[in-house]
Design an enzyme around this catalytic site. Sequence first.
Site, PDB file in Angstrom:
ATOM      1  CG  HIS A   1      -1.765  -1.170   1.398  1.00 36.00           C
ATOM      2  ND1 HIS A   1      -3.119  -1.126   1.145  1.00 36.00           N
ATOM      3  CD2 HIS A   1      -1.490  -2.438   1.758  1.00 36.00           C
ATOM      4  CE1 HIS A   1      -3.638  -2.323   1.354  1.00 36.00           C
ATOM      5  NE2 HIS A   1      -2.666  -3.138   1.721  1.00 36.00           N
TER       6      HIS A   1
ATOM      7  CG  HIS B   1      -5.956   1.310  -0.087  1.00 41.68           C
ATOM      8  ND1 HIS B   1      -6.165   1.798   1.174  1.00 41.68           N
ATOM      9  CD2 HIS B   1      -5.990  -0.028   0.014  1.00 41.68           C
ATOM     10  CE1 HIS B   1      -6.313   0.783   1.996  1.00 41.68           C
ATOM     11  NE2 HIS B   1      -6.214  -0.336   1.313  1.00 41.68           N
TER      12      HIS B   1
ATOM     13  CD  GLU C   1     -18.388  -7.767  26.116  1.00 44.02           C
ATOM     14  OE1 GLU C   1     -18.549  -7.032  25.116  1.00 44.02           O
ATOM     15  OE2 GLU C   1     -19.283  -7.936  26.983  1.00 44.02           O
TER      16      GLU C   1
ATOM     17  CG  HIS D   1     -26.129 -15.528  28.268  1.00 43.03           C
ATOM     18  ND1 HIS D   1     -26.887 -14.922  27.290  1.00 43.03           N
ATOM     19  CD2 HIS D   1     -25.789 -14.548  29.148  1.00 43.03           C
ATOM     20  CE1 HIS D   1     -27.010 -13.625  27.580  1.00 43.03           C
ATOM     21  NE2 HIS D   1     -26.351 -13.382  28.693  1.00 43.03           N
TER      22      HIS D   1
HETATM   23  C1  LIG Z   1     -10.559  -5.540  10.429  1.00 43.11           C
HETATM   24  C2  LIG Z   1     -10.092  -5.297   9.032  1.00 43.11           C
HETATM   25  N1  LIG Z   1     -11.002  -5.308   8.030  1.00 43.11           N
HETATM   26  C3  LIG Z   1     -10.605  -5.126   6.756  1.00 43.11           C
HETATM   27  C4  LIG Z   1      -9.299  -4.944   6.453  1.00 43.11           C
HETATM   28  C5  LIG Z   1      -8.847  -4.790   5.014  1.00 43.11           C
HETATM   29  N2  LIG Z   1      -8.451  -3.385   4.765  1.00 43.11           N
HETATM   30  C6  LIG Z   1      -7.182  -3.008   4.792  1.00 43.11           C
HETATM   31  S1  LIG Z   1      -7.005  -1.368   4.544  1.00 43.11           S
HETATM   32  C7  LIG Z   1      -8.666  -1.159   4.352  1.00 43.11           C
HETATM   33  C8  LIG Z   1      -9.239   0.198   4.076  1.00 43.11           C
HETATM   34  C9  LIG Z   1      -8.727   1.185   5.022  1.00 43.11           C
HETATM   35  O1  LIG Z   1      -9.113   2.449   4.666  1.00 43.11           O
HETATM   36  P1  LIG Z   1      -8.374   3.661   5.339  1.00 43.11           P
HETATM   37  O2  LIG Z   1      -8.172   3.402   6.762  1.00 43.11           O
HETATM   38  O3  LIG Z   1      -9.084   4.888   4.947  1.00 43.11           O
HETATM   39  O4  LIG Z   1      -6.926   3.604   4.698  1.00 43.11           O
HETATM   40  P2  LIG Z   1      -6.396   4.396   3.438  1.00 43.11           P
HETATM   41  O5  LIG Z   1      -7.207   3.941   2.277  1.00 43.11           O
HETATM   42  O6  LIG Z   1      -6.587   5.825   3.727  1.00 43.11           O
HETATM   43  O7  LIG Z   1      -4.982   3.969   3.345  1.00 43.11           O
HETATM   44  C10 LIG Z   1      -9.332  -2.366   4.498  1.00 43.11           C
HETATM   45  C11 LIG Z   1     -10.779  -2.520   4.380  1.00 43.11           C
HETATM   46  C12 LIG Z   1      -8.372  -4.947   7.522  1.00 43.11           C
HETATM   47  N3  LIG Z   1      -7.076  -4.792   7.336  1.00 43.11           N
HETATM   48  N4  LIG Z   1      -8.808  -5.094   8.789  1.00 43.11           N
END
Ligand SMILES: Cc1ncc(C[n+]2csc(CCOP(=O)(O)OP(=O)(O)O)c2C)c(N)n1
Length: 658
Positions: free
Chosen positions: A27, A258, A407, A469
């Site tokens: 990225h 990205h 949690e 539960h």
């Molecule tokens: C819990 C989780 N869900 C999904 C992902 C996959 N994922 C990685 S980056 C991203 C998007 C993040 O967007 P943002 O925080 O705005 O990052 P930017 O595009 O600005 O780099 C996703 C969905 C992940 N790493 N973790």
Amino acid sequence: MTVAHADMANAIRFLSADAVQQANSGHPGMPMGMADVATVLFTKFLKFDAAQPAWPDRDRFVLSAGHGSMLIYSLLHLTGYEDMTMEQIRNFRQLGAITAGHPEYGHAQGIETTTGPLGQGITTAVGMALAERMLNARFGDDAVDHHTYVIVGDGCLMEGISHEAVSMAGHLGLSKLIVLFDDNDICIDGPTDMSVGDDQPARFAASGWHVQSVDGHDPDAIAAAIKAAKAADRPSMIACKTVIGRGAPNKEGTSATHGAPLGDDELAAAREAMGWPHGPFEVPDDVVGAWREAGARGVAEHTAWTARMAAMDGAARDEFERSVGGELPAGWEEALNAHKAKCSAEQPKWATRKASGEALSVLTEAIPDLIGGSADLTGSVNTKTPSTEPVTPADFSGRYIHYGVREHAMGAVMNGMALHGGFIPYGGTFLVFADYMKGAMRLSSLMGQRVVYVLTHDSIGLGEDGPTHQAVETVATLRATPNFNVFRPCDPVETAECWALALTNTKGPSGMVLTRQGVPLLRTEHTDKNLSARGAYVLAEADGVRQATIMATGSEVSIAMAARDALNGEGITVAVVSVPCWELFDAQGDAYQIEVLGQGVPHVAVEAGVRMGWDKYIRSHGGFVGMTGFGASAPAGQLFEHFGITAENVVKEVKARL
Ligand SMILES: Cc1ncc(C[n+]2csc(CCOP(=O)(O)OP(=O)(O)O)c2C)c(N)n1
């Protein structure tokens, strides 16, 4: 000659983009977008000494937006962390490199926590900031006085766990926590307004945070904002308006930056646009020099800290070093053995959750590093002891954290406390809600952190609360998690032993799976030896030649014992094996397993959960008495009858195999 901010930031941009290009994976957008913010933070504010990454009073830096891992790798390389060589940068995302796809704790110095599952980083950072205040309350400003900085993206803030984190940090008033929000309006699917419209500063403000918004490409504005954040009496969030992929002329500001390399042409155009004529992985000497200076900025402060520690009262310094080093203090084992002996003598019919509370009373008195807590179930999970007073926004000297009904945050905050050092956190909720914090539990395991999850109300034995539960599959899922020790003790003595095993395992988390309902005391004969240490042992040998082995965990061990008695009455001699911890039993190897389980005799297991995994012990001609679906709402005794988890059925299973 001073090096311009733009050149310092461009060094991050192009190292990151080049590494992603070379790996053909990663990225580039986030490191390019946040390069200016990170440059200001690392060159002007972050207290660290690149040559001494483990200095306990360093500021903590958490890259919650872990997909932008090249940002932290570039920073660590440029500031001069010894292990983050250019070779490692060139080998980004390759087998054996410390530059993994996402920042992995333990791979490289300067990575304070594993991030990648969005939202975990900011919540773990709350735990670090809390630990800082708590350690400060114990040892004073001379020893502990540092900040925790976090970079989050839109993704982290969309995750539910971030709401728990923000709320908790605001409530506790963690004024040394500073969140830098990469406010770039882009996530993977495209512009964030496709899926979210939150006013993030207003949201943080509503939770009691100090908030600011700045141009994330204006170094002076960023510096002024961080300065104001440090002066605030509350946790602080700075929304840094940035352009994702800043510098890539055709792709910046779009989700094309990205998750994919820029491509050779775009990378060349970016070099042109940003005035960076240097080749891939090339950073001019003056820029490297300026970055190395930033990496050594903290040396004077580190030296001053060392001098203050040397001047500290010797006993206090020893205690600081012991607790930060993760050593248990002397005397706790004797206290726990005395408790075991008392249990064996008095034979209380406690639920194992109650037994856990009693063991914790002994342990928290002997071990000041133990920090308890619960997600709003204190009275049910028995995690509060006389030695653990609540931590409050006004007083961080306490040892009990009211996590509220959070949690997932509880798990991540405990990770942060363990990673920070100085504390051994344990926190309680019902076993079934482990699913709510599973993301954090998995990271405890991956990072090898000593965190203890107290998981009570562990089966249909909780009775009337019903199937919502009653965990049936949760123990199996936890057992499937590598490096996570699941303990399901059968009585107060085993419960004390399992606590000892959890606290002495410095390489991973443990789950204490405990009953709501009372169980008889089965370990009537005291020994100082920890019989649970090998994971399973013969609790009751057969009265004669062993004809079968019944194995069980937790509340079902007493059912196994009743079945053994009944079979004895019919002249069938069987042994009962208690299996408080599969993971420790598996680590023993074949010889001990065969010795305990017996060879050539039928094996029957009984556990009020699903069968998954038991076949490795009950093998070819084995039987299983347990659950095959969800439970029901009724008094516990009726449920055990209804689902057939009874001594009679165990007897039947054994006899069918003789
Ligand atoms: C819990 C989780 N869900 C999904 C992902 C996959 N994922 C990685 S980056 C991203 C998007 C993040 O967007 P943002 O925080 O705005 O990052 P930017 O595009 O600005 O780099 C996703 C969905 C992940 N790493 N973790």
